[in-house]
Design an enzyme around this catalytic site. Structure first.
Site, PDB file in Angstrom:
ATOM      1  N   ASN A 175      61.012 -13.830  41.152  1.00  0.00           N
ATOM      2  CA  ASN A 175      59.721 -14.084  41.794  1.00  0.00           C
ATOM      3  C   ASN A 175      59.843 -13.745  43.278  1.00  0.00           C
ATOM      4  OD1 ASN A 175      57.241 -15.026  42.678  1.00  0.00           O
ATOM      5  ND2 ASN A 175      57.807 -17.185  42.536  1.00  0.00           N
ATOM      6  N   LYS A 210      57.543 -13.744  45.457  1.00  0.00           N
ATOM      7  CA  LYS A 210      56.589 -14.489  46.288  1.00  0.00           C
ATOM      8  C   LYS A 210      55.883 -13.505  47.241  1.00  0.00           C
ATOM      9  CE  LYS A 210      59.289 -18.635  45.578  1.00  0.00           C
ATOM     10  NZ  LYS A 210      59.746 -19.939  46.098  1.00  0.00           N
ATOM     11  N   HIS A 223      52.799 -22.320  39.279  1.00  0.00           N
ATOM     12  CA  HIS A 223      53.975 -22.440  40.137  1.00  0.00           C
ATOM     13  C   HIS A 223      53.765 -23.583  41.125  1.00  0.00           C
ATOM     14  CE1 HIS A 223      56.930 -21.461  43.252  1.00  0.00           C
ATOM     15  NE2 HIS A 223      57.573 -20.778  42.329  1.00  0.00           N
ATOM     16  N   GLU A 231      54.214 -23.924  44.179  1.00  0.00           N
ATOM     17  CA  GLU A 231      53.540 -23.564  45.422  1.00  0.00           C
ATOM     18  C   GLU A 231      52.044 -23.393  45.213  1.00  0.00           C
ATOM     19  OE1 GLU A 231      57.603 -21.435  47.014  1.00  0.00           O
ATOM     20  OE2 GLU A 231      55.906 -20.190  46.410  1.00  0.00           O
ATOM     21  N   GLU A 273      60.923 -26.060  37.127  1.00  0.00           N
ATOM     22  CA  GLU A 273      61.289 -25.847  38.524  1.00  0.00           C
ATOM     23  C   GLU A 273      61.190 -27.167  39.283  1.00  0.00           C
ATOM     24  OE1 GLU A 273      58.569 -23.153  40.416  1.00  0.00           O
ATOM     25  OE2 GLU A 273      56.875 -24.407  39.886  1.00  0.00           O
ATOM     26  N   GLY A 294      63.711 -23.542  47.429  1.00  0.00           N
ATOM     27  CA  GLY A 294      63.761 -23.141  48.824  1.00  0.00           C
ATOM     28  C   GLY A 294      64.480 -24.120  49.726  1.00  0.00           C
ATOM     29  N   SER A 297      66.261 -22.734  42.651  1.00  0.00           N
ATOM     30  CA  SER A 297      67.329 -22.177  43.489  1.00  0.00           C
ATOM     31  C   SER A 297      68.503 -21.668  42.663  1.00  0.00           C
ATOM     32  CB  SER A 297      67.815 -23.203  44.519  1.00  0.00           C
ATOM     33  OG  SER A 297      66.802 -23.470  45.466  1.00  0.00           O
TER      34      SER A 297
END
Length: 249
Positions: A9, A11, A94, A96, A166, A172, A211
């Site tokens: 991904n 992003k 996701h 985010e 996730e 991150g 991660s």
């Protein structure tokens, strides 16, 4: 037997030059048998990725889609547009998107249905925050997010889904769930899927998306219920991403 999938991904990162460098790397690198690879690139690069990866086994995917097939939604992208430019997979829900863009379970479900309507393969992202984990609510949160989608889908639609776990606290941040922690949640997801159908549970691919990097991929991917990875930062580094792909073999 479930086929491993390593999905990168990007992003809101990348460039045409990076697409070309990745394509060349995959031309020159032999992937292990039984491993699928996909790159979820920003939508403007989908056509370039389709052309660049045409001589490789790398599939392309998108990072989100709108729930409607068209209309007055300035700046949004529909599933049919993604499919027309070569996307096979699309991320839905996701973390985010859930946190930064306030997509709730209803919005996630609508996007899943929109993806299925145009034969895209949705990768449903689920996961808990650090606060939720510390409150021992991991399974309640994760399985609730799964149920919010799978309870509504038809059996034939459920079979077309992938799920990526996730842990939000490990995205991150440099933190990673231990292999045992990740396996426990994947096993719980598979047990929940078994309540719908045993064959569905046995066949659905579950990816780990917190991660994952070259240094920990092999140990994570060795877990019995982890069928691949949804890779963030490491998917922008050619050598690291290739190493993760090799770990899945």
């Amino acid at each position: 037997m479930r086929t491993a999938l390593i999905a990168g991904n990007w992003k809101m990162n990348g460039s045409l030059a990076l697409v070309e460098r990745f394509a060349q790397a995959f031309v020159e690198t032999r992937m292990p048998a039984g491993v699928e690879v996909a790159l979820m690139v920003p939508s403007p690069y989908l056509d370039a990725a389709r052309q660049a990866f045409g001589g490789t086994l790398v599939a392309t995917g998108a990072q989100t889609l709108h729930s409607e097939s068209g209309g007055a939604f300035t700046g949004e992208v529909s599933g049919s547009m993604l499919a027309e430019f070569g996307a096979r997979y699309v991320l839905v829900g996701h973390s985010e998107r859930r946190t930064l863009f306030h997509e709730d379970d209803a919005a996630v479900l609508a996007r899943v249905k929109a993806a299925l309507a145009v034969d895209l393969v949705p990768i449903l992202c689920v996961g808990e925050s650090l606060t939720e984990r510390e409150a021992n609510r991991t399974e309640a949160i994760v399985l609730g997010q799964v149920a919010a989608v799978f309870d509504v889908l038809e059996p034939s639609e459920r079979e077309r889904m992938l799920i990526a776990y996730e842990p939000v606290w490990a995205i991150g941040t440099g933190k990673t769930a231990s292999p045992e922690q990740a396996q426990a949640v994947h096993a719980a997801i598979r047990a929940r899927l078994k309540e719908y159908d045993a064959a569905l549970a046995a066949g659905t691919r579950l990816l780990y998306g917190g991660s994952m990097k070259a240094a920990n991929a092999a140990e994570l991917l060795a877990q019995p219920d982890i069928d691949g990875g949804l890779v963030g930062g490491a998917s922008l580094q050619i050598d690291d991403f290739l190493a993760i792909c090799q770990s899945a073999g």
